[in-house]
Scaffold this active site. Structure first.
Site, mmCIF file in Angstrom:
data_model
loop_
_atom_site.group_PDB
_atom_site.id
_atom_site.type_symbol
_atom_site.label_atom_id
_atom_site.label_comp_id
_atom_site.label_asym_id
_atom_site.label_seq_id
_atom_site.Cartn_x
_atom_site.Cartn_y
_atom_site.Cartn_z
ATOM 1 C CG HIS A 190 -6.720 -1.307 -6.654
ATOM 2 N ND1 HIS A 190 -5.443 -1.618 -7.071
ATOM 3 C CD2 HIS A 190 -7.378 -0.819 -7.736
ATOM 4 C CE1 HIS A 190 -5.333 -1.334 -8.361
ATOM 5 N NE2 HIS A 190 -6.481 -0.843 -8.788
ATOM 6 C CD GLU B 290 -6.016 4.728 -1.446
ATOM 7 O OE1 GLU B 290 -5.177 4.257 -0.658
ATOM 8 O OE2 GLU B 290 -5.785 4.871 -2.658
HETATM 9 C C1 GRF Z 1 -2.438 3.806 -2.545
HETATM 10 O O1 GRF Z 1 -2.615 4.186 -3.872
HETATM 11 C C2 GRF Z 1 -3.168 2.527 -2.289
HETATM 12 O O2 GRF Z 1 -4.371 2.457 -2.976
HETATM 13 C C3 GRF Z 1 -2.186 1.509 -2.775
HETATM 14 O O3 GRF Z 1 -0.928 2.022 -2.365
HETATM 15 C C4 GRF Z 1 -0.992 3.427 -2.303
HETATM 16 C C5 GRF Z 1 -0.558 3.926 -0.963
HETATM 17 O O4 GRF Z 1 0.772 3.605 -0.724
HETATM 18 N N1 GRF Z 1 -2.466 0.212 -2.241
HETATM 19 P P1 GRF Z 1 1.552 4.366 0.439
HETATM 20 O O5 GRF Z 1 0.802 4.130 1.710
HETATM 21 O O6 GRF Z 1 1.591 5.816 0.059
HETATM 22 O O7 GRF Z 1 2.916 3.737 0.450
#
Ligand code: GRF
Length: 205
Positions: free
Chosen positions: A110, A180
């Site tokens: 998240h 992330e």
């Molecule tokens: C990121 O903000 C992550 O924190 C949330 O989804 C986003 C990434 O999605 N869970 P994606 O990989 O770009 O589709």
């Protein structure tokens, strides 16, 4: 101790998270294998990435199921047939109904320092907008176990980033996503090696 951790990835959007994991697997810095990719969307870039990588993939749009519960059952059953040891949410935007006896551990990432700016309504750029509006000097990302409540499962790891004076939603989102891209692989690697137990019960969580 697991040599290669078999994961199923659930996604709804751009698949940048999947892309990052696949790049690290190719670079042999991540002892995991993506054995399935499933989506609640009929079409999304994440599914295209799975397709191009030759990964088993399937779509489970709500319109093709009686309700969300049945959709989730079908999706989890399909994932289960690919024999993953872990379910990894990677930009999966729907609520996932794990049923009363979830067989597979599930993790999510998240884009905030939970428990702040998490829960219903906090997704995508809304999270960063809320962080900026609240005047926080720090934001970041959180990897947590998934249970029945949105963004509320036990926290496994967090990484902070600064919020800077002229930040926009976009610039903050980019900085958090960079964090992330380090944090998620690190946690999955720790789960593969056994440094983080796969199942919450094993860690007392
Ligand atoms: C990121 O903000 C992550 O924190 C949330 O989804 C986003 C990434 O999605 N869970 P994606 O990989 O770009 O589709």
């Amino acid at each position: 101790m697991t040599d290669t951790l078999r994961i199923a990835v659930l996604l709804s959007g751009t698949g940048r998270t999947l892309e990052n994991l696949l790049q690290r697997i190719l670079a042999e810095s991540l002892p995991i294998e993506v054995v399935a990719v499933a989506s609640n969307k009929k079409r999304c870039r994440g599914l295209d990435i799975a397709q191009h990588a030759g990964l088993p993939n399937a779509r489970f749009p709500l319109s093709e199921h009686a309700d969300a519960e049945q959709r989730d059952q079908a999706m989890l059953a399909w994932c289960g047939r690919q024999r993953p040891a872990l379910l990894v949410l990677a930009g999966y935007t729907a609520h996932l109904d794990l049923g009363s006896r979830p067989e597979l551990p599930v993790v999510n990432i998240h884009p905030s320092l939970l428990p702040e700016f998490g829960g219903q309504g906090y997704y995508g750029h809304r999270v960063h907008q809320a962080v900026l509006q609240a005047g926080r000097e720090t934001s970041g990302c959180t990897v947590h176990r998934v249970d029945s409540e949105f963004d509320r499962g036990p926290i496994l790891a967090q990484r902070s980033v600064p919020v800077v004076a002229d930040d926009t939603v976009e610039s903050l989102a980019a900085r958090v996503f960079e964090a992330e891209c380090e944090l998620y692989p690190a946690v999955l690697c720790a789960m593969a090696t056994g440094d983080i137990p796969l199942h919450a019960e094993e860690s007392g969580q």
